[in-house]
Design a protein around this motif. Structure first.
Motif, short mmCIF file in Angstrom:
data_model
loop_
_atom_site.label_atom_id
_atom_site.label_comp_id
_atom_site.label_asym_id
_atom_site.label_seq_id
_atom_site.Cartn_x
_atom_site.Cartn_y
_atom_site.Cartn_z
N PRO A 184 -41.28 24.52 38.94
CA PRO A 184 -40.36 25.84 38.97
C PRO A 184 -40.71 26.71 41.18
O PRO A 184 -41.77 25.87 41.34
CB PRO A 184 -41.25 26.21 38.35
CG PRO A 184 -42.04 25.86 38.14
CD PRO A 184 -41.99 24.83 38.24
N ILE A 185 -39.83 27.13 40.69
CA ILE A 185 -39.55 27.55 42.32
C ILE A 185 -39.06 29.20 42.61
O ILE A 185 -37.76 29.84 41.37
CB ILE A 185 -38.98 26.91 43.65
CG1 ILE A 185 -39.43 26.12 43.72
CG2 ILE A 185 -38.39 28.09 44.85
CD1 ILE A 185 -38.06 25.21 44.81
N TYR A 186 -40.00 30.02 42.33
CA TYR A 186 -39.83 31.09 42.08
C TYR A 186 -40.19 32.39 43.30
O TYR A 186 -40.32 32.44 44.40
CB TYR A 186 -40.92 31.91 41.42
CG TYR A 186 -41.21 33.44 41.64
CD1 TYR A 186 -40.40 34.58 40.53
CD2 TYR A 186 -42.16 35.09 42.30
CE1 TYR A 186 -40.18 35.60 40.70
CE2 TYR A 186 -42.00 36.21 42.56
CZ TYR A 186 -40.80 36.26 41.22
OH TYR A 186 -40.54 37.21 40.98
N ILE A 187 -38.29 32.24 43.49
CA ILE A 187 -37.65 33.34 44.57
C ILE A 187 -38.15 34.92 44.75
O ILE A 187 -37.66 35.39 43.08
CB ILE A 187 -36.26 33.20 44.96
CG1 ILE A 187 -35.95 31.58 44.87
CG2 ILE A 187 -35.91 34.38 45.66
CD1 ILE A 187 -34.21 31.66 44.53
N PRO A 188 -38.58 35.85 45.47
CA PRO A 188 -39.65 37.35 44.72
C PRO A 188 -38.21 37.94 45.33
O PRO A 188 -36.86 37.46 46.32
CB PRO A 188 -40.89 36.73 46.27
CG PRO A 188 -40.26 36.32 47.58
CD PRO A 188 -39.20 34.75 46.19
N PRO A 189 -37.85 38.92 44.28
CA PRO A 189 -36.89 40.13 44.33
C PRO A 189 -37.44 40.24 46.49
O PRO A 189 -38.39 40.59 46.91
CB PRO A 189 -37.48 40.64 44.35
CG PRO A 189 -38.55 40.89 43.09
CD PRO A 189 -38.96 39.35 43.40
N LEU A 190 -35.98 41.49 46.90
CA LEU A 190 -35.73 41.53 47.98
C LEU A 190 -37.22 42.80 48.72
O LEU A 190 -37.79 42.96 49.48
CB LEU A 190 -34.76 42.56 48.08
CG LEU A 190 -35.03 42.28 50.08
CD1 LEU A 190 -34.87 41.26 50.82
CD2 LEU A 190 -33.01 43.09 49.83
N ARG A 191 -37.80 43.76 47.51
CA ARG A 191 -38.04 44.82 47.44
C ARG A 191 -40.07 44.41 47.48
O ARG A 191 -40.53 44.54 47.89
CB ARG A 191 -38.13 45.68 45.92
CG ARG A 191 -38.72 44.51 44.45
CD ARG A 191 -38.77 46.17 43.23
NE ARG A 191 -38.74 44.77 42.56
CZ ARG A 191 -38.01 44.80 41.98
NH1 ARG A 191 -36.73 44.33 42.28
NH2 ARG A 191 -38.59 44.65 40.20
N GLU A 192 -40.29 43.23 47.75
CA GLU A 192 -41.50 42.72 47.54
C GLU A 192 -41.35 41.34 48.77
O GLU A 192 -42.72 41.14 49.04
CB GLU A 192 -42.30 41.49 46.62
CG GLU A 192 -41.99 41.92 44.73
CD GLU A 192 -41.96 40.88 44.35
OE1 GLU A 192 -42.40 40.01 44.35
OE2 GLU A 192 -41.98 41.62 42.63
N ARG A 193 -40.09 41.48 49.25
CA ARG A 193 -40.67 40.56 50.85
C ARG A 193 -39.62 41.87 51.52
O ARG A 193 -38.95 41.48 52.37
CB ARG A 193 -40.01 40.10 50.90
CG ARG A 193 -38.38 39.13 50.06
CD ARG A 193 -38.33 37.88 50.29
NE ARG A 193 -37.35 37.97 49.15
CZ ARG A 193 -36.13 37.36 50.12
NH1 ARG A 193 -35.82 37.75 50.82
NH2 ARG A 193 -34.99 37.18 49.20
#
Length: 782
Positions: free
Chosen positions: A537-546
């Protein structure tokens, strides 16, 4: 060793040939001939003629650099088997040689083997493999410009006084011609450099996009100095790595590296520390040799000129020569420095292009259909995980909210895998009805259902040998989940309505924006299928977290939609960028892209402002602070900050609205090359009625937008934003015609400004004082 030898005899024929050669050289140097003398060609021809005439094995012309170094610049060899020494730097400083030997007089050594030589001369004899040597200085006004060296390599030779005298006479003529032609050629080369720099500057200004013109500039630089390869080298944000961008030239293929660490190569560190051009030659030692061979593919000579933006190193213009005989002159170094300065000026004016160039270096080294933009540790971790698994056949599950870029990560995995040249099939499981989804995935046989008139190949068969990307995998029907599980377990399936078992070799990349574990608990997703998919699994964080990725994404999308729309939007104001960075972006990167595309279309000027952003982003932004523009000239930013700081809020002093509106009207009329423009009565009335929460900057943006939209001589309501057009207008304003534009030179005293405005408005109203006072929002007795 002796300075003069005994007189011997020369044949009449040889004497005649010597004087004929001298006369020919003098004729070439005659300034009255009115012909351009190419110093390089002249000295090469003179060296060849002397070598042949004197019947020596070698004839050298050794030039002295401004730093006092001695280098063999021209060479004649009687036999190709004699090793060439052209371009060799003699490891003896001229000042050290002058301290031991009288260089104002010839040095004749009949037989080097029979004499005990001075260590300096012995070193020269050893390097040149000489048995008999004659050195004659080329002197002008007590300055040694160089040396003429005649060598017999195989046998001793007795140098006759007539021979020495002849070479001395040639040296004197060469010195005169050397100085004359050097001065002449310096002027010519200065003119050539000026013309070349002007052409490059025009090319940069004409394009308006440095990214597009960089390759043309490097090509022009290669042509002017005869280099084999050139590139724009860009420092990373930390200033520790140098990326090679826009590699051009006939030897471009020789450059195998795309990035180097400065600490590996002291030459790079020195160039950026000294902030000046650095010439690197293969003969300079191990460090130079390593740089030229490891970075520049075995080049013999390189020139690195730092590109400085406000005295800070952005990168360098790097040129290299592959030929062993390559040389670079002082004029050519000056030319390359001028080109680097042109690039620096263009980057300083177009900061957006500078950031894009640097960002492009940050992201290079990976392949994908579209670039993955981001500088945060979280997105870099996603990219690292994707690249680690890319070359295997492991099933990958991409998790993240809608719009975070799951498809881009899938692209990255496929195009960096051994399946990159095989099919890459994408299907959105949530976009198709349940009845059609299984057909799309597995295909069907003829007659499997109504209207199934022919066999159809499914996506698993299409993707055989390649990759299948299943987006929104959580939307699969229970029956499709069973078939997918079988494919993942055994690599086989059957078409709908068929019995034939079909084998397939497909790598699965699945993506979902829902929590599959919760879907399993709710009975909507099979547990065994979840385990099969959740291998990597690869989790892609939302823009608000980066949020640190927002700025490079904004820059990328502005450049993208600038090209698509054909608009000359080159940047974004600082205030608008701050709003974008503070917004939570529930739609993530997709929502940000849509916002920038909209802003580029709406932008009236070259900068995206707060007013161009969507209402959802602007909400709650009581824009009272000044907007400074990324890419705007500093003097313009300072003017606006001073204006907004000194002026009270417009809602408190509405009498300032009319003169400010006229000022901005005139300012942007010139900017957009419009003829004389005037404000209509309804427009002026609405400008006065509006509360202007954004202050003077908002008024300026409205006027600029109106000027850009207007095609006639008068600004009408159609040119105003909707928020102003919908304001009510008085009947009196409907009757008024367009007030005139009052032209007031910059620097006019405030009292004179007020006087002119009152007089012009009185003239406009036909002497009606009450209407004039009402129009200017002042007392009738003023």
């Amino acid at each position: 060793m002796s300075q003069v030898v005994e007189t011997g005899g020369l044949t009449l024929e040889k004497r005649l040939r010597m004087y004929q050669a001298r006369d020919a050289i003098i004729d070439r140097l005659n300034p009255e001939a009115g012909q351009l003398i190419d110093l390089d060609k002249f000295l090469k021809a003179a060296t060849d003629e002397l070598g042949k005439l004197m019947e020596v094995d070698r004839c050298h012309l050794v030039a002295r650099s401004q730093a006092g170094e001695l280098r063999i610049e021209y060479e004649y060899r009687a036999d190709p088997d004699i090793p060439s020494m052209l371009g060799m730097k003699i490891p003896v400083e001229l000042s050290a040689l002058e301290g031991r030997v009288d260089l104002t007089r010839p040095i004749a050594i009949d037989d080097t083997a029979s004499l005990r030589l001075d260590p300096v001369l012995a070193r020269i004899v050893e390097l040149t493999q000489t048995r008999s040597l004659l050195i004659v200085p080329v002197v002008r006004k007590s300055e040694v410009l160089g040396l003429i060296g005649l060598h017999h390599c195989r046998r001793p030779h007795r140098w006759l006084p007539e021979e020495i005298g002849f070479i001395e006479s040639i040296a004197r003529q060469v010195a005169i011609g050397y100085e004359y032609t050097r001065l002449y050629m310096e002027k010519e080369k200065e003119a050539t450099i000026t013309r070349a720099l002007l052409e490059i500057a025009n090319e940069i200004n004409r394009s308006g996009d440095l990214l597009e013109v960089t390759a043309l500039v490097i090509d022009r630089a290669l042509e002017l100095v005869g280099a084999d390869v050139g590139c724009l080298a860009v420092l990373d944000a930390a200033g520790v790595r140098l990326g090679l961008d826009t590699v051009r030239g006939r030897a471009a293929h020789a450059l195998s590296v795309t990035e180097v660490a400065l600490e590996q190569y002291p030459i790079l560190q020195r160039a950026f520390a000294e902030k000046r051009a650095c010439r690197v030659e293969v003969t300079e030692g191990a460090a130079a040799h390593a740089f030229l061979h490891e970075v520049l593919g075995g080049a013999q000579l390189a020139l690195l000129v730092p590109i400085l933006i406000k005295d800070r190193a952005f990168g360098a213009l790097l040129l290299a020569w592959q030929r062993p005989t390559a040389r670079v002159t002082v004029h050519e170094i000056g030319l390359v420095e001028g080109i680097a300065n042109q690039i620096a000026l263009a980057l300083e004016k177009d900061q957006l292009s500078a950031e894009v160039v640097r960002l492009r270096q940050e992201l290079r080294g990976t392949q994908a259909a579209l670039p993955i933009i981001g500088v945060s540790d979280k997105i870099k971790r996603c990219i690292e995980m994707a690249l680690h698994v890319a070359d295997s056949s492991t099933t990958v599950l991409l998790q993240g909210e809608s719009g975070v870029g799951k498809e881009l990560i899938a692209d990255l995995i496929h195009y960096n895998s051994r399946r990159a040249d095989k099919p890459f099939i994408k299907i959105n499981c949530g976009a198709l009805p349940e009845a059609l989804l299984e057909t799309e995935l597995f295909g069907h046989e003829r007659g499997a259902f109504t209207d199934a008139r022919a066999r159809r190949i499914g996506k698993f068969e299409e993707a055989n040998g390649g990759t299948l990307f299943l987006d929104e995998i959580g939307e699969l029907s229970p029956s499709a989940q069973v078939k997918l599980l079988r494919v993942l377990q055994d690599g086989e399936f059957t078409r709908i309505g068929g019995n034939q078992v079909i084998k397939t070799d497909v790598r699965i990349i699945a993506a979902t924006n829902v929590d599959l574990q919760k879907a399993v608990e709710a009975g909507k997703f099979r547990l065994d299928l979840f385990y099969r998919l959740n291998v990597y699994p690869i989790y892609i964080p939302p823009l608000r977290e980066r949020r640190e990725d927002i700025r490079p994404l904004v820059i990328h999308f502005i450049k993208l939609y600038q090209k698509k729309s054909g608009k000359r939007v080159t940047g974004i104001t600082q205030k608008a960028l701050e709003l974008l960075e503070s917004y939570d972006w529930p739609g993530n990167v997709r929502e940000l892209e849509n916002a920038i595309e909209r802003a580029v279309i709406l932008a009236a000027g070259r900068m995206i402002t707060v007013n161009d952003l969507p209402e959802s982003v602007r909400r709650g932004a009581g824009a009272t602070s000044s907007e400074s523009e990324i890419g705007a000239p500093m003097e313009e930013v300072e003017r606006r900050i001073l204006l907004e700081s000194l002026m009270p809020p417009l809602r408190e002093r509405p009498e300032y609205i009319y003169p400010l509106a006229l000022h901005f009207l005139e300012l942007y009329r010139h900017k957009y090359a419009r003829p004389r423009l005037e404000l209509s009565g309804p427009v002026l009335e609405r400008l006065r009625q509006y509360a202007w929460p954004g202050g003077i900057r908002e008024l300026e943006a409205v006027i600029e937008q109106a000027v850009a939209r207007t095609t006639g001589p008068v600004l009408t309501l159609d040119s105003l934003p909707e928020s102003l057009r919908n304001l009510p207008v008085s009947e009196e304003a409907r009757e008024w015609s367009a007030p005139p534009v009052v032209e007031i030179p910059v620097g006019t005293p405030l009292e004179e400004v007020e006087r002119r405005l009152i007089l012009q408005t009185l003239e406009f109203t036909g002497g009606h004082k009450s209407r004039t006072a009402k129009l200017l929002k002042i007392g009738r007795k003023t």
